[in-house]
Design an enzyme around this catalytic site. Structure first.
Site, PDB file in Angstrom:
ATOM      1  N   ASP A 158      -1.004  -0.606   6.225  1.00  0.00           N
ATOM      2  CA  ASP A 158      -1.135  -0.052   7.570  1.00  0.00           C
ATOM      3  C   ASP A 158      -2.543   0.396   7.914  1.00  0.00           C
ATOM      4  O   ASP A 158      -2.888   0.501   9.083  1.00  0.00           O
ATOM      5  CB  ASP A 158      -0.196   1.150   7.738  1.00  0.00           C
ATOM      6  CG  ASP A 158      -0.745   2.383   7.058  1.00  0.00           C
ATOM      7  OD1 ASP A 158      -0.964   2.322   5.830  1.00  0.00           O
ATOM      8  OD2 ASP A 158      -0.986   3.390   7.748  1.00  0.00           O
TER       9      ASP A 158
ATOM     10  N   ASP B 273       0.870  -1.166   0.000  1.00  0.00           N
ATOM     11  CA  ASP B 273       0.000   0.000   0.000  1.00  0.00           C
ATOM     12  C   ASP B 273       0.915   1.226   0.000  1.00  0.00           C
ATOM     13  O   ASP B 273       2.023   1.172   0.532  1.00  0.00           O
ATOM     14  CB  ASP B 273      -0.875  -0.024   1.258  1.00  0.00           C
ATOM     15  CG  ASP B 273      -1.671   1.259   1.416  1.00  0.00           C
ATOM     16  OD1 ASP B 273      -2.396   1.613   0.484  1.00  0.00           O
ATOM     17  OD2 ASP B 273      -1.525   1.908   2.472  1.00  0.00           O
TER      18      ASP B 273
ATOM     19  N   ASP C 145      -6.869  -1.679   4.615  1.00  0.00           N
ATOM     20  CA  ASP C 145      -5.962  -2.732   4.160  1.00  0.00           C
ATOM     21  C   ASP C 145      -6.280  -4.084   4.788  1.00  0.00           C
ATOM     22  O   ASP C 145      -5.734  -5.105   4.360  1.00  0.00           O
ATOM     23  CB  ASP C 145      -4.508  -2.368   4.492  1.00  0.00           C
ATOM     24  CG  ASP C 145      -4.020  -1.165   3.700  1.00  0.00           C
ATOM     25  OD1 ASP C 145      -4.467  -1.003   2.555  1.00  0.00           O
ATOM     26  OD2 ASP C 145      -3.210  -0.389   4.242  1.00  0.00           O
TER      27      ASP C 145
END
Length: 659
Positions: free
Chosen positions: A543, A355, A547
């Site tokens: 994080d 990400d 996610d």
């Protein structure tokens, strides 16, 4: 070292202190005796018939003193029908050695076998002590995290403070944390400033400075000043509770290697017992049929040596211990691994999906460019007035860049999707292109990477501000390491193509997907998993709360625990308590080292044991050579186990070893 382990060590030292001089004396007397009576210690009893009783009694006394717990376990297991464990093997082998010694003494007047039976159990205990010590040391690395558990909280009630259990504190309650106390619950500082020690959670030795308005994390230690904290989470949902839960269940999920060893020992032990029986019975029986009935004792001795060396301790102990040590080493470096299965799987990970925001980048916006440069002060001044009442990250970055006190006498109107209009001494327009178009203001197009904020005053265009996210200092280094080792790197982001392309190029990421909603990220990971090769392992690093679904769907989920959301931490398999992405490299190297040690121990233990097993049959049984094979069998069991245990402990090392 625990009291139990110290007592065990003292018992071993005492037993060795008696055994070694006795063996030296016995060997010396055997060497100098004249052969007219039983040799060695037996020479003190001038009778060939009963000369064996004294050495037998001495060695038996040492045997019982050092091995009574093994004998007790073996007998209880036999009574309960739980045979074929290492205690049973040691008991049968040592009792057999003593019995064979008595037979040899009565049949040949040669006093042999007692010291070997005693040595087997003595050095087996040495190996067991090394195992307990190694497990304790690895457990200590993990258990050190248990020290973060808070004992109490100072709850504010009617301007007074009452000591209560942390579980009794509710959300929005006010607690006082004094210098030297553990922070019991997550919250926000509402009074005071201090420094906190986060080493127990993150492994970071440098204290962290915290001011009013900053967040505090439970499990850290307040160092310098008293602070008041407004509680934001109940104790059961706090960071410290979640971490303790992870630690306590870290060994619950076995790796494939551990599962293999468990299954292997289940079949291995009965097979070697059957093989030992075959060695003890069939060769001497065949020799007897051929006319020689005097080889029973040599083949039984060979079978006993076979039993001793066949004990699977080195494998059963060292493989789980290696993973346990690896998890302990990870915890010392601020990396929480939820089980050995995840550590083993992470070693195989070769497709890394990241990400962007909060993982590769810091997730905080900063002013990166102002145009025109010669009008920088005016642009920031008027933009700060317009954004003065906003807590949006973009507004905060503008006010931080201005860095001066803002006197706001303006009436501010937020126009969603466009920007802000501030009316006072002047009319200030602060927003995107659509806001400029709405007021028919000609503006300057920008090719800057990030969010563009245009500023106009009294319908006159002043310029624009480019605001973007900062790339983490160690992101490029981490991506470079992965690329150099042949791993595939992919970035997923909700940002537009321009920003995604810029970050990917800056970091050296090979592939990227952009303009993704949370559900789109799951779809992309699904596609990657479906198209991967059979041996590929997909690791997702993220994080944020959005996610969590992707972390759960990937083969290995890694979350950034320092600033990561609770949902991401719970959904992941590995938690990086540092916000440093370089911890991913540390975890990868540690996983590889752990698996290498596991393979080394398996190959080493099986190879040495097989060699000694074969040697015991050939040297003692077939060639009929008078050779102390039992001593070699002791090395094949205890020596190999100790070496494997010491090798396993290498997995529990500091981060500096990986640099």
């Amino acid at each position: 070292m625990s009291k139990k382990l110290k007592k065990r060590l003292i018992r071993i030292i005492i037993a060795l202190g008696i055994f070694v001089p006795v063996v030296i004396l016995d060997l010396s007397l055997k060497h100098f005796s004249n052969g007219n009576f039983p040799r060695g210690i037996a020479s003190f009893i001038p009778s060939e018939t009963f000369g064996w009783l004294l050495p037998f009694a001495i060695y038996l006394g040492i045997y019982i003193y050092i091995g009574y717990d093994v004998i007790k376990k073996a007998i209880l297991n036999i009574i309960h029908g739980q045979l074929l464990d290492e205690n049973f093997l040691m008991f049968i082998a040592t009792v057999g050695a003593f019995a064979l010694g008595i037979y040899t003494s009565l049949a040949t007047s040669e006093i042999e076998g007692f010291e070997e039976g005693c040595a087997v159990i003595l050095f087996y205990q040495v190996g067991e002590w090394f195992q307990s010590y190694a497990v304790g040391k690895s457990r200590k690395s993990i258990a050190s995290l248990m020290d973060i558990r808070p004992d109490f909280a100072n709850l504010k009630i009617n301007d007074k403070y009452e000591i209560v259990d942390p579980s009794e504190v509710k959300i929005n309650d006010i607690i006082l944390i004094k210098p030297g106390e553990k922070i019991p619950l997550d919250g926000e500082i509402i009074a005071g400033s201090t420094t906190v020690d986060t080493k127990a959670l993150t492994g970071e030795s440098i204290p962290q400075e915290l001011l009013k308005g900053d967040k505090v994390i439970s499990g850290t230690i307040n160092l310098t000043s008293s602070i008041e904290v407004k509680v934001e989470k109940p104790f059961y949902d706090s960071t410290v509770s979640k971490i303790l839960d992870l630690v306590e269940n870290a060994s619950s999920q076995k790796s494939k290697s551990e599962a293999f060893i468990t299954k292997f020992s289940k079949y291995y032990t009965p097979i070697v017992v059957i093989c030992a029986l075959i060695v003890a019975i069939f060769p001497p029986l065949i020799n007897g049929i051929l006319g020689d009935w005097n080889t029973w004792h040599t083949w039984i001795y060979s079978a006993l040596s076979f039993l001793v060396v066949s004990c699977p301790c080195a494998l059963v102990i060292s493989v789980p211990l290696t993973f346990f040590s690896g998890i302990g080493g990870a915890s010392k470096n601020g990396i929480l691994v939820k089980g050995s299965i995840h550590l083993e799987r992470f070693d195989k990970a070769n497709i890394f999906i990241f990400d962007k925001t909060g993982t590769l980048t810091k997730g905080n916006f900063v002013v990166k460019e102002i145009y025109p440069e010669n009008n920088k002060e005016n642009i920031l001044y008027y933009a700060s007035i317009a954004e003065s009442l906003s807590n949006h990250p973009i507004a905060k970055s503008i006010k931080k860049a201005y860095g001066k006190e803002i006197i706001n006498n303006y009436s501010i109107v937020d126009e969603p999707g466009y920007g802000i209009v501030a009316t006072g001494e002047h009319q200030i327009l602060c927003g995107n292109e659509k806001l400029m178009n709405r007021y028919n203001i000609q503006y300057q197009n920008s090719d800057g990477i990030g969010t563009i904020v245009h500023v106009a005053i009294d319908n006159k265009y002043l310029g624009y501000i480019v605001i973007g996210d900062e790339v983490k200092e160690d992101s490029k280094e981490t991506i470079s390491y992965l690329n150099n080792h042949g791993y595939e790197t992919i970035m997923l982001t909700g940002d537009n193509e321009l920003i995604a392309s810029h970050v990917a190029k800056q970091l050296g990421i090979k592939q990227y997907r952009y303009s993704l909603l949370p559900q789109n990220k799951v779809e992309e990971v699904e596609k990657i998993i479906q198209n991967k090769n059979k041996n590929d392992v997909v690791c997702f690093v993220g994080d944020g709360i959005n996610d969590a679904p992707v972390l759960m769907r990937s083969d290995v989920g890694v979350s950034m625990g320092g600033v990561g959301s609770d949902a991401a931490i719970e959904a992941s398999d590995i938690v990086l308590m540092h916000d440093n992405l370089s911890s991913l490299v540390t975890a990868k190297k540690l996983a590889k080292k752990t698996k290498t040690i596991v393979v080394e121990n398996i190959i080493f233990a099986i190879a040495i044991k097989l060699l000694i097993m074969i040697a015991s049959i050939i040297v003692i049984g077939i060639l009929q050579i008078d050779f102390p094979m039992m001593w070699f069998s002791v090395f094949g069991d205890v020596g190999v186990a100790v070496i494997a245990i010491l090798n396993a402990m290498r997995a529990n090392i500091n981060k500096s070893k990986y640099k």
